[in-house]
Design a protein around this motif. Structure first.
Motif, PDB file in Angstrom:
ATOM      1  N   UNK A 124      40.276  39.105 -16.624  1.00  0.00           N
ATOM      2  CA  UNK A 124      41.573  39.672 -15.913  1.00  0.00           C
ATOM      3  C   UNK A 124      41.096  40.755 -15.047  1.00  0.00           C
ATOM      4  N   UNK A 125      39.978  40.944 -14.835  1.00  0.00           N
ATOM      5  CA  UNK A 125      40.072  42.180 -13.803  1.00  0.00           C
ATOM      6  C   UNK A 125      40.560  41.726 -12.381  1.00  0.00           C
ATOM      7  N   UNK A 126      41.171  42.869 -11.771  1.00  0.00           N
ATOM      8  CA  UNK A 126      42.004  42.346 -10.408  1.00  0.00           C
ATOM      9  C   UNK A 126      41.254  42.892  -9.293  1.00  0.00           C
ATOM     10  N   UNK A 127      40.035  43.564  -9.588  1.00  0.00           N
ATOM     11  CA  UNK A 127      39.158  44.124  -8.400  1.00  0.00           C
ATOM     12  C   UNK A 127      38.083  42.781  -8.038  1.00  0.00           C
ATOM     13  N   UNK A 128      37.785  42.789  -6.695  1.00  0.00           N
ATOM     14  CA  UNK A 128      36.949  41.898  -6.050  1.00  0.00           C
ATOM     15  C   UNK A 128      35.508  42.368  -6.633  1.00  0.00           C
ATOM     16  N   UNK A 129      34.851  41.349  -6.988  1.00  0.00           N
ATOM     17  CA  UNK A 129      33.372  41.539  -7.060  1.00  0.00           C
ATOM     18  C   UNK A 129      32.437  41.711  -5.955  1.00  0.00           C
ATOM     19  N   UNK A 130      31.101  41.868  -6.073  1.00  0.00           N
ATOM     20  CA  UNK A 130      30.102  42.004  -4.855  1.00  0.00           C
ATOM     21  C   UNK A 130      30.563  40.985  -3.957  1.00  0.00           C
ATOM     22  N   UNK A 165      28.199  46.589  -7.328  1.00  0.00           N
ATOM     23  CA  UNK A 165      27.028  46.006  -7.830  1.00  0.00           C
ATOM     24  C   UNK A 165      26.991  44.981  -9.009  1.00  0.00           C
ATOM     25  N   UNK A 166      28.407  44.171  -8.912  1.00  0.00           N
ATOM     26  CA  UNK A 166      28.527  43.111  -9.885  1.00  0.00           C
ATOM     27  C   UNK A 166      28.944  42.157  -9.374  1.00  0.00           C
ATOM     28  N   UNK A 167      28.268  40.988  -9.897  1.00  0.00           N
ATOM     29  CA  UNK A 167      28.756  39.602  -9.673  1.00  0.00           C
ATOM     30  C   UNK A 167      29.514  38.960 -10.709  1.00  0.00           C
ATOM     31  N   UNK A 168      30.805  38.507 -10.707  1.00  0.00           N
ATOM     32  CA  UNK A 168      31.473  37.893 -11.793  1.00  0.00           C
ATOM     33  C   UNK A 168      30.701  36.502 -11.960  1.00  0.00           C
ATOM     34  N   UNK A 169      30.813  35.976 -13.259  1.00  0.00           N
ATOM     35  CA  UNK A 169      30.332  34.686 -13.494  1.00  0.00           C
ATOM     36  C   UNK A 169      31.308  33.678 -13.173  1.00  0.00           C
ATOM     37  N   UNK A 170      31.006  32.434 -12.751  1.00  0.00           N
ATOM     38  CA  UNK A 170      31.980  31.364 -12.413  1.00  0.00           C
ATOM     39  C   UNK A 170      33.022  31.249 -13.556  1.00  0.00           C
ATOM     40  N   UNK A 171      32.595  31.173 -14.817  1.00  0.00           N
ATOM     41  CA  UNK A 171      33.377  31.293 -15.904  1.00  0.00           C
ATOM     42  C   UNK A 171      34.547  32.031 -15.949  1.00  0.00           C
TER      43      UNK A 171
END
Length: 543
Positions: free
Chosen positions: A436-442, A209-215
Motif C-alpha cells: 500500500x505504500x504511496x511513495x515511489x521506490x528507487x 534506497x529501496x526497490x519494491x518487489x514485483x509482487x
C-alpha cells in the motif's frame, strides 16, 4: 535572479519547506511549509524561529495535504503571513481538515489561525488543465502537474526570465507510485513527469534506497492476498479482521479493496472454503472520525473531470474492477458519509461510523484510525480483539518506533495465512504495508527523473535530493549517476546531482552564493558521516 534555500526536509523525511526569492520582482515565497514529525528533536524543530520573515512572503505553493508538507501554515499566519496559498481545490479542503485536527492535537496553533489562511485555488476556473501557466509576478510564473501520491497532489514547476531566455525548476512534492503502465493502487491515476526542458528538479528520496518487489506492485496479488486473509479469518477461524489505517488516503484505499472483496471475490472465497453463498450477511465498518470528513472530500473530488472530459485524479481501472461507473462510486462514498451505510452486494453491507459514535464491535471487518494504533477508535478495537487468536490484525502502513503499531509489527507475518492455532492467545498480525505504500521506490524515482514521454530536449538538468534520510539520498544519487552514464536514448540528460542543504543557491547561474550559511556546510558533513556510519553498520550486520 531567482535564488533558493532549503529550510526543511534536509536531514530527514518531514518538514518539507523551500524558500525562494525572485530579486527582479522582490517577491519571496515558499514551496510547502511542513511540520517536522517524529521524535522530541523533531518537535523541537517545529518551534524554532523561521529563517525568513513570514510577513514578507507573498505566496506558499502547496504540493499536497500531508501534514509534513502543510503543517506549519497556521504558524506562518501567526507570525504575519497574509499572502496566498496556491493549491488544488482537493488539497485545500484536505489541508484544512488536517490542520484543524493538528490544532486540536498539537496545540501549536489555533483553529482561528487555520481559518485565516487565504487560498488561491488552481483548478477553480473552467480553463484549468494540468501544466497551464499562472503568473506570480512580472517575469515569474508557475504550473502544476498531476501527482499520483494522494488526492489533489501535484508537482510544482516554476519558470522565470533570465536575460533573453527562460529557466525553470520543478518541485516533486511526494512522488506517487502510479504509472501509465501500472496504476496498481486503487484510487489514483498515473502521475506526470517534470517538463522535458526543465533546468532543475527537486525530488524527494524517501524510498531512494529501496526497490519494491514485483509482487508488491501487482494489484491482483494484493487483492488475492487480502481476500485470502479475510476469508481464512472469517470462515475458518470464525474471527474478525481489524485494519488500522491513516485517515487520509489509506482508509479510502482499504475501503475500495474491501468493497471489491465483498462485490467480486466473496462468492469464490466461500466456495473455496466450503461455505454456501447463502451464509450470513457480512459487514465492514470504517471508524475514523477524521477519515469521515476526508471521505467527504474524496466523494466530491475523486471522480471530478477536467474540461477535456478526462478524470483529474481517478484511476479508471477502479470502475472496471468494481463493475461500477464513476458516478456510482461517487454516490457510494456520499451515501457512506451522509447515511452511514451502503449495500455492497452478496448480502454484504459497508458502513461508516460518524464522529462521536461508539465502536461497532459487531462488524466482521473494521478499518479504524489511527494508523499507528496509539490513539483513536483503533485503541478500543485492540482492547477488545487483540487477545483473541481467532482475530487478525492487518497492518497497512508505516509504524514509527515506539508506537503500538511497531510493537504489533514485531510479531507480524509477511506471508503466511493467519494461523488457526489457539496456542498464542493473541490475534494474528499480518503485514501488508508493502502493498500500500504511496511513495515511489528507487526505480520509479529514476523513471520520474529521466522519462520525458517523447518530448525531446537536449537541455541537461540539475537534480536536488531532499526529503529522505542520508542513506536514501546518497544511494539514490549514485543510482541517478549510474543511469545518467548509460546515456539511454530519449532519457533526460542529468548534469549534476546535489544533496539539498541550507545554503542559498543562485538558480540563474547554477552556483552556490558565497558566504551563505557556513552552518549548512557543517550539516552536510554530519549527513555524510551519518550515511557512512549507517552503511558500515549494515555491512557489519551482513558480515
Amino acid at each position: 535572479m531567482l535564488k533558493m534555500k532549503f529550510v526543511g526536509a534536509i536531514e530527514g523525511v518531514s518538514g518539507s519547506c523551500t524558500w525562494l526569492h525572485h530579486t527582479d520582482s522582490d517577491i519571496q515565497f515558499l514551496v510547502d511549509c511542513g511540520m517536522h514529525q517524529g521524535n522530541e528533536r523533531e518537535e523541537w524543530a517545529n518551534r524554532q524561529a523561521f529563517p525568513f520573515q513570514a510577513a514578507r512572503l507573498k505566496y506558499v505553493l502547496l504540493t499536497h495535504a500531508h501534514i509534513d508538507h502543510c503543517g506549519l501554515l497556521p504558524r506562518l499566519v501567526r507570525e504575519g503571513f497574509t499572502g496566498l496559498v496556491y493549491a488544488t481545490r482537493a488539497t485545500r479542503e484536505l489541508t484544512e481538515l488536517m490542520l484543524l485536527d493538528a490544532a486540536r492535537v498539537s496545540k501549536m496553533y489555533t483553529v482561528e489561525e487555520v481559518k485565516q489562511i487565504r487560498w488561491s485555488i488552481l483548478d477553480d476556473d473552467l480553463g484549468f488543465k494540468w501544466g497551464r501557466s499562472i503568473r506570480l509576478a512580472e517575469g515569474i510564473w508557475m504550473a502544476c502537474l498531476r501527482s499520483s501520491h494522494i488526492l489533489g497532489s501535484c508537482l510544482i514547476s516554476i519558470g522565470w526570465k533570465v536575460n533573453e531566455g527562460n529557466r525553470s525548476i520543478c518541485f516533486s512534492g511526494d512522488v506517487g507510485c502510479q504509472t501509465d503502465e501500472n496504476a496498481y493502487l486503487p484510487l489514483m491515476k498515473s502521475g506526470q513527469q517534470p517538463f522535458a526542458d526543465t533546468d532543475y528538479i527537486v525530488v524527494e528520496s524517501t524510498y531512494g534506497g529501496r526497490v519494491r518487489t514485483p509482487e508488491h506492485q501487482d494489484s491482483q496479488l494484493r487483492l488475492a492476498r487480502l481476500a485470502e486473509v479475510i476469508a481464512h479469518t472469517l470462515f475458518v477461524k470464525g474471527g474478525k479482521v481489524l485494519m488500522p489505517a491513516f485517515s487520509l488516503h489509506r482508509a479510502q484505499e482499504l475501503l475500495m479493496d474491501v468493497l471489491q472483496w465483498m462485490k467480486v471475490d466473496l462468492p469464490a472465497s466461500r466456495h473455496a472454503l466450503g461455505h454456501s453463498d447463502n451464509d450470513r450477511a457480512l459487514t465492514a465498518n470504517v471508524h475514523a472520525p477524521l477519515g469521515h470528513a476526508v471521505t467527504q472530500v474524496y466523494a466530491k473530488h475523486l471522480c471530478s473531470k477536467s474540461p477535456n472530459g478526462k478524470f483529474k485524479y481517478l484511476n479508471a481501472d477502479l470502475c472496471q474492477s468494481l463493475a461500477m461507473h464513476a458516478d456510482e462510486i461517487q454516490d457510494m462514498l456520499q451515501r457512506l458519509v451522509e447515511h452511514g451505510r451502503f449495500k455492497a452486494g452478496n448480502g454484504c453491507q459497508l458502513s461508516m461510523t460518524k464522529p462521536k459514535q461508539p465502536s461497532n464491535f459487531d462488524a466482521d471487518i473494521v478499518i479504524a484510525s489511527a494508523g499507528m494504533c496509539d490513539s483513536g477508535p483503533v485503541v478500543s478495537y485492540l482492547e477488545r480483539w487483540e487477545n483473541d487468536p481467532r482475530n487478525t490484525i492487518i497492518l497497512t502502513g508505516y509504524q514509527s518506533a515506539g508506537s503500538k503499531g511497531a510493537e504489533l509489527m514485531q510479531r507480524a507475518s509477511p506471508s503466511s495465512l493467519p494461523s488457526d492455532s489457539l496456542a498464542s492467545g493473541q490475534a494474528e498480525v499480518i503485514d501488508m504495508s508493502p502493498y500500500y505504500s504511496a511513495h515511489a521506490d528507487q526505480e520509479m524515482l529514476l523513471d520520474f527523473l529521466f522519462r520525458t514521454d517523447g518530448y525531446g530536449s537536449d537541455k541537461p538538468a540539475t537534480v536536488f535530493l531532499n526529503h529522505g534520510n542520508p542513506v536514501s539520498k546518497y544511494t539514490l544519487r549514485e543510482a541517478i549517476r549510474q543511469r545518467a552514464d548509460l546515456a539511454t536514448p530519449h532519457d533526460r540528460k542529468i548534469m549534476d546531482v546535489r544533496i539539498a542543504d541550507a545554503r542559498w543557491f543562485d538558480l540563474d547561474v547554477g552556483e552556490l552564493i558565497e558566504g551563505s550559511n557556513e552552518q549548512a556546510e557543517l550539516l552536510r558533513e554530519v549527513e555524510d558521516l551519518r550515511a557512512q556510519l549507517r552503511q558500515l553498520t549494515e555491512k557489519t550486520c551482513e558480515d
